[in-house]
Write an enzyme that holds these catalytic residues in place. Structure first.
Site, PDB file in Angstrom:
ATOM      1  N   LYS A   1      24.318 -87.929  87.292  1.00 47.02           N
ATOM      2  CA  LYS A   1      24.735 -88.566  86.621  1.00 47.02           C
ATOM      3  C   LYS A   1      23.574 -90.505  86.109  1.00 47.02           C
ATOM      4  O   LYS A   1      22.539 -90.420  87.064  1.00 47.02           O
ATOM      5  CB  LYS A   1      25.775 -89.331  86.906  1.00 47.02           C
ATOM      6  CG  LYS A   1      26.650 -90.804  85.441  1.00 47.02           C
ATOM      7  CD  LYS A   1      27.668 -91.860  86.305  1.00 47.02           C
ATOM      8  CE  LYS A   1      27.824 -92.290  85.093  1.00 47.02           C
ATOM      9  NZ  LYS A   1      29.472 -92.937  85.459  1.00 47.02           N
TER      10      LYS A   1
ATOM     11  N   SER B   1      33.263 -92.439  83.109  1.00 51.41           N
ATOM     12  CA  SER B   1      31.858 -92.348  81.942  1.00 51.41           C
ATOM     13  C   SER B   1      30.947 -91.153  82.151  1.00 51.41           C
ATOM     14  O   SER B   1      30.120 -91.180  81.892  1.00 51.41           O
ATOM     15  CB  SER B   1      30.947 -93.476  82.330  1.00 51.41           C
ATOM     16  OG  SER B   1      31.481 -94.095  83.726  1.00 51.41           O
TER      17      SER B   1
ATOM     18  N   SER C   1      36.111 -92.601  85.951  1.00 53.44           N
ATOM     19  CA  SER C   1      35.197 -92.004  85.756  1.00 53.44           C
ATOM     20  C   SER C   1      34.581 -90.660  86.157  1.00 53.44           C
ATOM     21  O   SER C   1      33.233 -90.012  85.488  1.00 53.44           O
ATOM     22  CB  SER C   1      33.803 -92.685  85.522  1.00 53.44           C
ATOM     23  OG  SER C   1      33.627 -93.958  84.135  1.00 53.44           O
TER      24      SER C   1
HETATM   25  N1  GLN Z   1      37.460 -96.005  81.764  1.00 48.79           N
HETATM   26  C1  GLN Z   1      36.991 -97.657  82.968  1.00 48.79           C
HETATM   27  C2  GLN Z   1      35.925 -98.217  82.499  1.00 48.79           C
HETATM   28  O1  GLN Z   1      35.952 -98.188  81.258  1.00 48.79           O
HETATM   29  C3  GLN Z   1      36.216 -96.641  84.146  1.00 48.79           C
HETATM   30  C4  GLN Z   1      34.938 -96.391  84.314  1.00 48.79           C
HETATM   31  C5  GLN Z   1      34.042 -95.695  85.303  1.00 48.79           C
HETATM   32  O2  GLN Z   1      35.575 -95.455  86.166  1.00 48.79           O
HETATM   33  N2  GLN Z   1      33.294 -96.145  85.009  1.00 48.79           N
HETATM   34  O3  GLN Z   1      36.470 -99.285  82.989  1.00 48.79           O
END
Ligand code: GLN
Length: 518
Positions: free
Chosen positions: A102, A177, A201
């Site tokens: 990532k 994400s 995420s």
């Molecule tokens: N969907 C969540 C957010 O937008 C989690 C994102 C993540 O875990 N980086 O904050």
């Protein structure tokens, strides 16, 4: 160089064993995956570093999992593994296995963008601890993967470089994400991926793409070199097509690191040794508050069937309440933006990446941030700044911090009664690109994943079957989330392995007649 496409369907353990036994070279394994990326991902496959095409120039079926493919350096790394083997060195179980990283973790000399225009052109001068550990294990990093900007989102649509497509249906999101890493692994471009999970995420994209994905206990994996979103929540973890591969990668990543003050100094749980132990006599709690939580009927049916299968495999199943879990979303969406507003203050046009020149320092700062950050990141910074501002900090940030403590206590109390807690990972299956435009609707994707994040406990998502969205989507994967007490990551993987054994899910979309748009 011969490249056998069948190599891209083998798992990491099988590839590592084949490399170790000399049945195939790490270089051959790498070339097969580079060919798959060149064929399916929409990169310009040319030169030492391959770049993703601009979103407007991508083909309709290009996955767009990678932002850059570090081809020359991957070839060097693979050749080094092959030389070590030829010299008779003992190799680890994942030596010579390719991996998708990532783009929020640094790799010395390769661009890191975090899916943002803000960091365009920034080349970090150092490796993240995770990146170092991957290299020490002989894992071959293919490149950096697409993500929601600064990891804020649940679909990868918030990337400044355009969305990643789901290998199960190119019109759908892979979740987020960490959607680029998930799509790469599900689409056969890499047998392993690394994501990061702040509120879901890793787990939610794993669920959306039919993969195993794990968020380690907070502190188990070093955050050194992980560009911070919400420092008290961020953890890096594995994606793989089966539980054993995910556990092997977790074992490579976890362990103390003096360069991260929040790193757990104790030895991490042995997640690999736990895999064969089964669930006979294990007490499993279905979280009442998360079992329904706005679930689509198809997801709920697959979840209940998996619970029944776990019971048939010898687990004792009971319903358990986490009374404050329902407050998880509002608490998370104050704590995470508050920390983000502070962490992202460092992107000021002076130290990293982009600068928009202006007459005064303040004007330069404002112009840089206005141009560099996308709408969701700006929204989070505003929410977080407001939640921390004098006059509001008690009502918002501190109140959310108190709720966080209550949720952590709920978990501790529940774990007096049961060994693990389970829930559906996400309330629905992968949705269409562009279908969820309302930010609050997007946040609701995280309802089942944020409680474990706030409590810091480990959680793994394992695929349990497919469902359709009730509107003719065709089969799309469904994930089951397993949560365990702090530092008991081994228990998550042990139960995940048992679920995998009873469910028998095939991670290849083609095996389900999927992989096509509907
Ligand atoms: N969907 C969540 C957010 O937008 C989690 C994102 C993540 O875990 N980086 O904050």
């Amino acid at each position: 160089m011969s490249a056998d496409p069948a190599l891209t369907r083998l798992g990491a353990a099988a590839l590592g064993a084949a490399v170790g036994a000399g049945e195939v070279t790490a270089r051959e394994v790498l070339e097969a995956h580079l060919d798959a990326i060149a064929a399916r991902d929409g990169v310009v496959a040319d030169g030492d570093v391959w770049h993703a095409r601009d979103a407007a120039d991508l083909g309709p079926d290009d996955l767009h999992a990678f932002l850059v493919v570090t081809a020359a350096r991957a070839r060097d790394a693979a050749d080094a593994v092959d030389r070590r083997r030829a010299a008779g060195e003992a190799l680890g179980p994942l030596a010579g296995v390719p991996l998708a990283l990532k783009d929020v973790l640094t790799m010395r000399g390769a661009p890191t963008t975090c899916g943002s225009r803000m960091l365009e052109g920034w080349v970090p001068p150092y490796d993240a601890t995770v990146t170092e550990r991957l290299a020490a294990a002989g894992i071959v990093v293919l490149g950096k993967t697409n993500m929601d900007e600064f990891a804020m989102g649940s679909s990868t649509e918030n990337s400044a470089y355009g969305p990643t497509r789901n290998p199960w249906d190119p019109d759908r999101v892979p979740g987020g994400s960490s959607g680029g890493s998930a799509a790469a692994v599900a689409g056969g471009l890499a047998p392993l991926g690394v994501g990061t999970d702040t509120g879901g995420s890793i787990r939610q994209p794993a669920a959306f793409t039919g993969l195993v994905g794990g968020k380690p206990t907070y502190g188990a994996v070093s955050r050194y070199g992980l560009v911070a979103f919400a420092s008290s929540l961020d953890q890096a973890g594995p994606f793989a097509r089966d539980v054993t591969d995910a556990a092997l990668l977790h074992a490579v990543m976890a362990g103390p690191d003096p360069r991260d003050a929040t790193s757990d100094p104790t030895d991490p749980a042995d997640v690999v040794a736990a895999l064969g132990r089964g669930v006979e006599g294990l007490r499993v709690g279905v979280v009442e508050e998360l079992e329904e939580a706005g679930c689509e009927p198809g997801v709920r049916a697959v979840f209940l069937a998996a619970v029944a299968a776990l019971e048939a495999a010898g687990a004792t199943v009971e319903r358990v309440s986490l009374p404050h879990a329902g407050y998880g979303l509002p608490a998370y969406y104050l704590v995470a933006p508050a920390e983000a507003s502070s962490n992202l203050a460092r992107f000021d046009g002076v130290r990293y990446g982009r600068r928009v020149d202006a007459a005064t320092a303040e004007a330069m700062n404002a112009a840089t941030r206005g141009e560099g950050f996308g709408p969701e990141v700006r929204r989070r910074i505003m929410i977080g700044t407001h939640a921390l501002s004098s006059g509001y900090v008690d009502a918002y940030y501190l109140q959310a911090a108190r709720v966080r403590t209550l949720i952590a206590r709920d978990f501790a109390t529940a774990f007096d009664r049961v060994d693990v807690l389970i829930s559906p990972t996400a309330p629905g299956v992968a949705f269409r690109i562009g279908a969820v435009a309302d930010p609050l609707a997007m946040y609701r994707n995280d309802v089942a994943t944020v409680p474990a994040s706030l409590a810091g406990v480990p959680a793994v998502s394992v695929p349990i079957g497919t469902a359709d969205d009730g509107a003719g989507s065709g089969p799309l994967p469904v994930g089951l989330q397993i949560m365990a007490p702090l530092r008991a990551d081994d228990r998550c993987y042990r139960v995940a392995r048992a679920v995998e054994a009873v469910v028998g899910f095939d991670p290849d979309p083609a095996a389900h007649g999927a992989g096509v748009r509907r």
